[in-house]
Scaffold this active site. Structure first.
Site, short mmCIF file in Angstrom:
data_model
loop_
_atom_site.label_atom_id
_atom_site.label_comp_id
_atom_site.label_asym_id
_atom_site.label_seq_id
_atom_site.Cartn_x
_atom_site.Cartn_y
_atom_site.Cartn_z
N ARG A 79 0.84 -1.21 0.00
CA ARG A 79 0.00 0.00 0.00
C ARG A 79 0.87 1.25 0.00
NH1 ARG A 79 -4.71 0.27 4.39
NH2 ARG A 79 -2.99 0.89 5.74
N LYS A 182 -2.68 6.36 0.98
CA LYS A 182 -2.59 6.86 2.36
C LYS A 182 -1.63 8.05 2.42
CE LYS A 182 -2.49 4.81 6.99
NZ LYS A 182 -3.79 5.31 7.46
N GLU A 218 -16.36 6.27 3.31
CA GLU A 218 -15.58 5.80 4.47
C GLU A 218 -16.18 6.30 5.77
OE1 GLU A 218 -11.66 4.37 4.44
OE2 GLU A 218 -11.11 6.01 3.10
C1 PLP Z 1 -8.88 6.56 5.63
C2 PLP Z 1 -8.64 5.20 6.21
N1 PLP Z 1 -9.44 4.20 5.85
C3 PLP Z 1 -9.29 2.96 6.34
C4 PLP Z 1 -8.28 2.67 7.24
C5 PLP Z 1 -8.13 1.28 7.77
O1 PLP Z 1 -7.06 0.64 7.14
P1 PLP Z 1 -6.28 -0.54 7.85
O2 PLP Z 1 -7.27 -1.60 8.13
O3 PLP Z 1 -5.28 -0.97 6.84
O4 PLP Z 1 -5.69 0.01 9.09
C6 PLP Z 1 -7.42 3.69 7.66
C7 PLP Z 1 -6.34 3.40 8.61
O5 PLP Z 1 -5.28 3.02 8.19
C8 PLP Z 1 -7.60 4.99 7.13
O6 PLP Z 1 -6.79 5.98 7.50
#
Ligand code: PLP
Length: 338
Positions: A79, A182, A218
């Site tokens: 990622r 991210k 989200e």
């Molecule tokens: C915007 C966003 N969506 C979803 C997630 C959840 O992702 P993960 O399960 O990889 O932590 C996060 C946190 O990392 C996030 O910042």
């Protein structure tokens, strides 16, 4: 050392050292270990001016067997590579990412919360443009670092539902923008809506798709999922960050004999769901008790008498059991670190 393990929150706590690598002339340096919490950064670095910055979040867990497990670091490495491509930064190869994560955890073993506290070691990889530019263009030099910090369990008083608010007056990300990677800019863009939700007494903001405001996107800094008719449903959208926790929950749902649907989820469907929740590394699952839609004067209610739904509870317990090494890791998600 000397941490109050039972009262850890989710904040920065100093540990012994962090690791760094530098990209220059088309290649990455060897890792360097430092005890400094500071960076010596050029004032014209592209990360400061043009937002060339991406980060990751994953955890290491201390098991009952005394083994340290790092969870799905390879997914975070991929990622971060996707984030790097999305904003024209140098990619961190998976081998370097792995070496940095292992080193940062091993060098800070005394800061890993003991088994049974529910706390864990949060790992924060960071990649940013450190080369100086004044025109809008990608930097030629990058810095990659990994620091760790102990964090408490998300639910101090047990697994409990929270309430959230639909947000129609701010967008977190655009349909063809950077929501699926991210990068720091997405989080800057979310601060107003998150503060508004908190000030109104809600845990977080539920974002809708920014083009039509018809579909769920989200849930604050987490993915959204719902349960209905033995099916795990999660939104598909070009502006959602692909959550690694969500991916795990989908695999567990299939393993539990459920169906999985990844598709557009219209706001009106909220009325038909049996359970809803947010998922991410921080909490694994945050069950949702109420979703309030202030503009439409609607309240969707779940979790009768404040008790999370049975499927969310089962998914939560199973994933945590794998992370802490209490349940066999049949999916090969954890790596034991010496
Ligand atoms: C915007 C966003 N969506 C979803 C997630 C959840 O992702 P993960 O399960 O990889 O932590 C996060 C946190 O990392 C996030 O910042």
């Amino acid at each position: 050392m000397g941490h109050d393990w039972k009262n850890l929150g989710f904040g920065y706590i100093k540990t012994d050292s962090n690791v760094r690598a530098y990209y220059k002339d088309g290649k990455w340096s060897d890792l360097e270990v430092t005890t400094s919490e500071y960076l010596n950064l050029h004032m014209a670095a592209t990360s400061l001016h043009y937002g060339q910055e991406a980060f990751e979040g994953l955890k290491a867990y201390m098991g009952k067997d005394g083994q340290i497990r790092v969870f799905r670091w390879d997914e975070n490495a991929k990622r971060m590579q996707s984030s790097a491509r999305g904003i024209k930064m140098a990619e961190v190869p998976s081998e370097l990412f792995h070496e940095a994560v292992v080193k940062a955890v091993s060098l800070n073993k005394s800061h890993i919360p003991p088994y049974g506290t529910g706390a864990s070691l949060y790992i924060r990889p960071l990649l940013f443009g450190s080369g100086a530019e004044v025109g809008v263009k990608p930097a030629k030099e990058y810095t990659f670092l990994v620091f760790v910090t102990p964090v408490g369990p998300y639910f101090k008083e047990g697994f409990k539902p929270g309430n959230i608010m639909i947000c129609r007056d701010f967008d977190r990300a655009a349909p063809m923008g950077t929501g699926n990677i991210k990068v720091g800019g997405n989080y800057a863009a979310s601060l107003n809506s998150l503060e508004k939700a908190h000030e109104s007494g809600y845990g977080t903001a539920l974002y809708l798709d920014s083009k039509e405001r018809k579909y769920i996107d989200e849930c604050g800094p987490a993915n959204f999922f719902a349960i209905k008719n033995n099916t795990y449903i999660t939104p598909e959208s070009s502006s959602i960050l692909p959550s690694i926790t969500n991916k795990c929950l989908q695999a567990l749902a299939l393993d539990m004999g459920m169906k999985v649907e990844k598709r557009h989820v219209a706001v009106e469907e909220l009325a038909d769901f049996e359970e809803v929740g947010a998922c991410g590394t921080a909490a694994v699952i945050s069950p949702i008790g109420k979703i309030v839609d202030p503009e439409k004067n609607t309240i969707y209610t779940y979790c009768k008498e404040g008790v999370p739904g049975p499927i969310s509870t089962k998914l939560y317990n199973r994933l945590m059991a794998i992370q802490f090494g209490d349940e066999e890791d049949k999916f090969n998600w954890t790596e034991i670190i010496k």
